[in-house]
Scaffold this motif. Structure first.
Motif, mmCIF file in Angstrom:
data_model
loop_
_atom_site.group_PDB
_atom_site.id
_atom_site.type_symbol
_atom_site.label_atom_id
_atom_site.label_comp_id
_atom_site.label_asym_id
_atom_site.label_seq_id
_atom_site.Cartn_x
_atom_site.Cartn_y
_atom_site.Cartn_z
ATOM 1 N N ASN A 113 3.554 -10.547 -16.857
ATOM 2 C CA ASN A 113 2.364 -11.239 -16.460
ATOM 3 C C ASN A 113 1.195 -10.297 -17.476
ATOM 4 O O ASN A 113 1.341 -9.028 -17.469
ATOM 5 C CB ASN A 113 1.944 -11.125 -15.118
ATOM 6 C CG ASN A 113 0.812 -11.532 -14.750
ATOM 7 O OD1 ASN A 113 -0.505 -11.282 -14.937
ATOM 8 N ND2 ASN A 113 1.124 -12.921 -14.121
ATOM 9 N N THR A 140 -0.549 -7.037 -16.251
ATOM 10 C CA THR A 140 0.213 -5.816 -15.977
ATOM 11 C C THR A 140 -0.138 -4.888 -17.116
ATOM 12 O O THR A 140 0.024 -3.746 -16.954
ATOM 13 C CB THR A 140 1.737 -6.247 -16.098
ATOM 14 O OG1 THR A 140 2.238 -6.932 -15.125
ATOM 15 C CG2 THR A 140 2.542 -5.145 -16.055
ATOM 16 N N GLY A 178 3.165 -14.384 -18.605
ATOM 17 C CA GLY A 178 2.267 -15.232 -17.971
ATOM 18 C C GLY A 178 0.794 -14.819 -18.153
ATOM 19 O O GLY A 178 0.356 -13.789 -18.094
ATOM 20 N N CYS A 233 -2.289 -18.258 -14.785
ATOM 21 C CA CYS A 233 -3.175 -17.908 -13.667
ATOM 22 C C CYS A 233 -4.760 -17.829 -14.273
ATOM 23 O O CYS A 233 -4.890 -17.383 -15.306
ATOM 24 C CB CYS A 233 -2.993 -16.181 -13.358
ATOM 25 S SG CYS A 233 -1.216 -16.143 -12.511
ATOM 26 N N GLU A 254 0.176 -19.937 -4.337
ATOM 27 C CA GLU A 254 0.718 -18.538 -4.209
ATOM 28 C C GLU A 254 0.035 -18.003 -2.560
ATOM 29 O O GLU A 254 -0.922 -17.780 -2.732
ATOM 30 C CB GLU A 254 0.155 -17.620 -5.289
ATOM 31 C CG GLU A 254 0.979 -16.187 -5.026
ATOM 32 C CD GLU A 254 0.456 -15.403 -6.341
ATOM 33 O OE1 GLU A 254 1.113 -14.169 -5.981
ATOM 34 O OE2 GLU A 254 -0.206 -15.867 -7.254
ATOM 35 N N CYS A 307 4.451 -20.401 -5.349
ATOM 36 C CA CYS A 307 4.889 -19.517 -6.367
ATOM 37 C C CYS A 307 5.263 -18.170 -5.137
ATOM 38 O O CYS A 307 4.386 -17.733 -4.436
ATOM 39 C CB CYS A 307 3.435 -18.848 -7.263
ATOM 40 S SG CYS A 307 3.794 -17.293 -7.753
ATOM 41 N N ASP A 311 5.943 -14.382 -4.698
ATOM 42 C CA ASP A 311 5.473 -13.021 -5.247
ATOM 43 C C ASP A 311 6.058 -12.016 -4.260
ATOM 44 O O ASP A 311 5.323 -11.783 -3.055
ATOM 45 C CB ASP A 311 3.899 -12.841 -5.361
ATOM 46 C CG ASP A 311 3.481 -11.651 -6.055
ATOM 47 O OD1 ASP A 311 4.078 -10.709 -5.895
ATOM 48 O OD2 ASP A 311 2.626 -11.460 -6.798
ATOM 49 N N GLN A 339 7.564 -14.286 -8.847
ATOM 50 C CA GLN A 339 7.107 -12.839 -9.608
ATOM 51 C C GLN A 339 7.442 -11.551 -8.658
ATOM 52 O O GLN A 339 7.711 -11.716 -7.321
ATOM 53 C CB GLN A 339 5.489 -13.010 -9.380
ATOM 54 C CG GLN A 339 5.000 -14.114 -10.172
ATOM 55 C CD GLN A 339 3.267 -14.258 -10.125
ATOM 56 O OE1 GLN A 339 2.770 -13.869 -9.147
ATOM 57 N NE2 GLN A 339 2.692 -14.626 -11.115
ATOM 58 N N GLU A 385 8.729 -13.228 -13.460
ATOM 59 C CA GLU A 385 7.575 -12.566 -14.001
ATOM 60 C C GLU A 385 7.040 -11.184 -13.244
ATOM 61 O O GLU A 385 7.058 -11.342 -12.136
ATOM 62 C CB GLU A 385 6.514 -13.715 -13.983
ATOM 63 C CG GLU A 385 5.308 -13.450 -14.566
ATOM 64 C CD GLU A 385 4.323 -14.594 -14.623
ATOM 65 O OE1 GLU A 385 3.258 -14.484 -14.188
ATOM 66 O OE2 GLU A 385 4.576 -15.814 -15.121
ATOM 67 N N GLU A 400 4.208 -8.982 -12.108
ATOM 68 C CA GLU A 400 2.720 -8.860 -12.215
ATOM 69 C C GLU A 400 2.153 -7.728 -11.492
ATOM 70 O O GLU A 400 2.378 -7.775 -10.312
ATOM 71 C CB GLU A 400 2.187 -10.132 -11.600
ATOM 72 C CG GLU A 400 0.783 -10.217 -11.663
ATOM 73 C CD GLU A 400 0.328 -11.338 -10.661
ATOM 74 O OE1 GLU A 400 -0.314 -12.207 -11.286
ATOM 75 O OE2 GLU A 400 0.767 -11.463 -9.705
#
Length: 280
Positions: free
Chosen positions: A14, A17, A39, A68, A145, A179, A181, A208, A251, A253
């Motif tokens: 992502n 990051t 991402g 995003c 998310e 999503c 996470d 994620q 992903e 993040e």
């Protein structure tokens, strides 16, 4: 479950990051390290230029795994709601130009002065009634998310996968899903069953990873830990997603002020190693 043999084939970084890397630097580092997916975030994409970013990614052979973010759909004021719908339609158009099929939605917190969680969630559903068909017309899936409950007041009134799926299931699975996470759902003992529910319904649109480290920093937003440094059994959560049928990008993040002081290429290298060690 071990996935050591696949290496970085499903890994995606992502953009936040390694936000210290400009887009051309990020693309060059991904190419050098064999990272296949990124991402992207709207703000740095807009700074670099939408078409220029799309070309940069295509020319490097990199997959844009998600964009995003859309969302922030809880406003009460009619003019603010129109602006939010227009902005989300713009985000959908941007996602299509970038070549991703998934726009991640952070739904928004309570409007100023409001304490009505139920009303805020109902306004998200109303907004999705406009956005979901538009997204479908552009070949984009919306991925709701859920965020940890500590963000419910100011950032996201959708706090659990169950709440996210209750919203998503009002629309076709090809239009709206979720999503997952790990940072936001690891604490919830109902989440494994909800991941299965999402998988059975074809609504597990993005996955994620981030770790939970304590103590959380002041402000809490930037406390997402490097993989393996916190409390989350990352392999177990990956296994849950794969058991539910998820085979897409994974992903990473991370929002972390300390990590952002590291040189960007070094941080990307550290993150790929942590992914291999703790999530494969």
């Amino acid at each position: 479950m071990s996935n050591d043999g696949e290496g970085l084939a499903r890994f995606s970084i992502n953009q936040m990051t390694v936000k210290q890397l400009a887009l051309p630097e990020l693309v060059a580092a991904c190419t050098q390290l064999g990272v296949p997916g990124v991402g992207l975030w709207r703000e740095p994409v807009q700074s670099h230029g939408l078409e220029a970013t799309a070309k940069l990614m295509r020319d490097a052979g990199l997959t844009v795994t998600t964009l995003c973010r859309g969302g922030f759909l809880t406003a009460i004021d009619p003019h603010a709601r129109v602006r939010a719908i227009d902005d989300n339609k713009a985000a959908i158009d941007e996602a299509a130009t970038l070549g991703t099929d998934t726009l991640v939605l952070v739904s928004g917190g309570l409007p100023e002065g409001s304490k009505d969680l139920h009303g805020a969630r109902s306004r998200i559903a109303d907004a999705l009634s406009d956005l979901a068909p538009y997204a479908a017309s552009r070949g984009i899936r919306l991925a709701i998310e859920p965020l940890h409950p500590m963000f419910a007041s100011d950032r996201c009134v959708v706090s659990t996968l169950a709440q996210a799926l209750d919203l998503a299931e009002q629309f076709p699975a090809s239009q709206v899903g979720v999503c997952v996470d790990t940072y936001h759902v690891w604490w919830d003992d109902t989440a494994p069953a909800q991941i299965d529910r999402a998988g059975r319904g074809g609504r597990l649109h993005a996955f994620q990873l981030a770790d939970w480290i304590t103590p959380l920093p002041e402000g809490v937003l930037n406390g997402r830990g490097q993989l393996g440094e916190g409390s989350i059994d990352l392999r177990a959560w990956r296994a849950l997603a794969e058991k539910a049928g998820y085979g897409g990008p994974i992903e990473v993040e991370l929002f972390n002020d300390t990590l952002w002081t590291h040189p960007g290429v070094r941080l990307l290298t550290e993150t790929t190693r942590s992914y291999m060690q703790h999530a494969c």
